[in-house]
Design a protein around this motif. Structure first.
Motif, PDB file in Angstrom:
ATOM      1  N   ALA A 232      -5.298 -37.662  38.015  1.00  5.96           N
ATOM      2  CA  ALA A 232      -4.498 -38.877  38.210  1.00  5.96           C
ATOM      3  C   ALA A 232      -3.311 -38.609  39.120  1.00  5.96           C
ATOM      4  N   GLY A 233      -2.640 -37.459  38.915  1.00  2.98           N
ATOM      5  CA  GLY A 233      -1.515 -37.115  39.779  1.00  2.98           C
ATOM      6  C   GLY A 233      -1.941 -36.962  41.222  1.00  2.98           C
ATOM      7  N   GLY A 234      -3.078 -36.316  41.456  1.00  3.37           N
ATOM      8  CA  GLY A 234      -3.584 -36.164  42.815  1.00  3.37           C
ATOM      9  C   GLY A 234      -3.951 -37.485  43.446  1.00  3.37           C
ATOM     10  N   LEU A 235      -4.600 -38.354  42.679  1.00  4.74           N
ATOM     11  CA  LEU A 235      -4.950 -39.674  43.191  1.00  4.74           C
ATOM     12  C   LEU A 235      -3.700 -40.471  43.557  1.00  4.74           C
TER      13      LEU A 235
ATOM     14  N   HIS B 273       1.892 -28.565  31.893  1.00  7.80           N
ATOM     15  CA  HIS B 273       2.787 -28.015  30.880  1.00  7.80           C
ATOM     16  C   HIS B 273       2.035 -27.162  29.869  1.00  7.80           C
ATOM     17  N   ARG B 274       0.966 -27.695  29.304  1.00  6.71           N
ATOM     18  CA  ARG B 274       0.225 -26.971  28.264  1.00  6.71           C
ATOM     19  C   ARG B 274      -1.020 -26.285  28.817  1.00  6.71           C
ATOM     20  N   HIS B 275      -1.471 -26.708  29.985  1.00  7.34           N
ATOM     21  CA  HIS B 275      -2.688 -26.134  30.566  1.00  7.34           C
ATOM     22  C   HIS B 275      -2.450 -25.799  32.033  1.00  7.34           C
TER      23      HIS B 275
ATOM     24  N   THR C 104     -10.853 -37.851  27.147  1.00  7.97           N
ATOM     25  CA  THR C 104      -9.592 -37.507  26.473  1.00  7.97           C
ATOM     26  C   THR C 104      -9.562 -36.068  25.978  1.00  7.97           C
ATOM     27  N   ASP C 105     -10.726 -35.431  25.783  1.00  8.38           N
ATOM     28  CA  ASP C 105     -10.747 -34.041  25.346  1.00  8.38           C
ATOM     29  C   ASP C 105     -10.401 -33.088  26.490  1.00  8.38           C
ATOM     30  N   ARG C 106     -10.315 -33.593  27.679  1.00  6.84           N
ATOM     31  CA  ARG C 106      -9.875 -32.819  28.843  1.00  6.84           C
ATOM     32  C   ARG C 106      -8.662 -33.514  29.464  1.00  6.84           C
ATOM     33  N   ARG C 107      -7.665 -33.759  28.620  1.00 12.91           N
ATOM     34  CA  ARG C 107      -6.526 -34.579  29.044  1.00 12.91           C
ATOM     35  C   ARG C 107      -5.788 -33.967  30.224  1.00 12.91           C
ATOM     36  N   HIS C 108      -5.649 -32.643  30.224  1.00 12.95           N
ATOM     37  CA  HIS C 108      -4.932 -32.003  31.325  1.00 12.95           C
ATOM     38  C   HIS C 108      -5.655 -32.201  32.650  1.00 12.95           C
TER      39      HIS C 108
ATOM     40  N   CYS D  64      -8.176 -30.200  40.281  1.00  7.81           N
ATOM     41  CA  CYS D  64      -8.328 -31.640  40.069  1.00  7.81           C
ATOM     42  C   CYS D  64      -7.279 -32.412  40.867  1.00  7.81           C
ATOM     43  N   THR D  65      -6.054 -31.890  40.904  1.00  5.36           N
ATOM     44  CA  THR D  65      -4.986 -32.547  41.665  1.00  5.36           C
ATOM     45  C   THR D  65      -5.314 -32.558  43.155  1.00  5.36           C
ATOM     46  N   VAL D  66      -5.692 -31.390  43.675  1.00  2.89           N
ATOM     47  CA  VAL D  66      -6.052 -31.297  45.096  1.00  2.89           C
ATOM     48  C   VAL D  66      -7.261 -32.179  45.391  1.00  2.89           C
TER      49      VAL D  66
END
Length: 256
Positions: free
Chosen positions: A34-37, A230-232, A24-28, A240-242
């Protein structure tokens, strides 16, 4: 045999959810992954399977694609209706609040908890379909069963990760996120066990997968990825997305 493999999927789903809540400390980064998955699951797993299974065209368009668009639109309309309802509720109860309270209300509107629960419930339905597909594959033959087992067990880690992330992202309590995670983990076991009694016809299963793919794409493109950046808006988030998409591609390739 299918039920035994489904128990492995049960453990992998829980492992995915555990991972999501431990970082959770690396939420972005979590949201970017998660979006990439989710994008990978939609484009490389769900839609191809739905196109193969759903069968007939309707007015020149494959049924799976029609339901894919319908799922996307339904997710969008459902979220907008929930937002309007919660905005009205916030206006009625917070008209005299300070600016800070008004900002909190707007954030609450944007993150309607019902949307997260509905999305997680769809993930549970997807996992149930995975279990049914697993049981059916073992009925066809050992080679098919092994291939489907590999796909189900490996990508259920992503399912658990996404189920916990979706539920908690929309402001639901941790206990609700854990309950949905457990339901998602149990679903493939129930699905595999059900094939001992009956087999779900291929076309309805393909139609469901097409519809669910549309819902999942909306959540990934309209909610998860914008929130992640948005924030990061960092390169690490993009990577991470790719990486999430590439990971699903690897799983699908190994399964084939």
């Amino acid at each position: 045999m299918a039920v035994i493999v489904a128990l492995g999927a049960f453990l992998m789903t829980l492992a995915g959810g555990w991972t999501a809540q431990r970082v959770t400390d690396r939420r972005h980064l979590v949201l970017g992954l998660a979006g990439g998955l989710m994008l990978g699951v939609v484009g490389l797993d769900l839609l191809p399977e739905a196109m193969r299974a759903a069968g007939d065209e309707v007015f020149g368009v494959p049924l799976a694609l029609l339901l894919f668009v319908a799922g996307f639109l339904l997710a969008h309309v459902g979220e907008r209706l929930l937002a309007v309802r919660q905005a009205a509720h916030g206006a009625a109860n917070g008209a005299n609040g300070a600016n800070g309270a008004h900002g909190a209300t707007r954030d609450h509107v944007h993150r309607a908890p019902e949307v997260g629960l509905t999305a997680a419930a769809a993930m549970v339905g997807h996992s149930l379909a995975d279990g049914v597909a697993l049981g059916a594959a073992f009925q066809v033959g050992g080679g098919m069963g092994v291939a489907v087992a590999l796909a189900v067990v490996t990508h259920d880690f992503a399912d658990g990760f996404n189920t916990y992330t979706l539920t908690s992202l929309y402001g639901n309590a941790r206990r609700k996120a854990l309950a949905m995670l457990f339901a998602d983990a149990l679903a493939p076991v129930v699905g595999a066990a059900s094939t001992l009694l009956f087999t779900l016809p291929e076309e309805p299963l393909g139609a469901y997968l097409g519809f669910f793919a549309g819902v999942l794409l909306y959540l990934a493109a309209a909610e998860i990825l914008p929130e992640a950046h948005h924030r990061h808006p960092a390169l690490s988030t993009l990577l991470c997305t790719v990486g999430g998409v590439a990971g699903i591609w690897l799983v699908v390739g190994l399964a084939d």
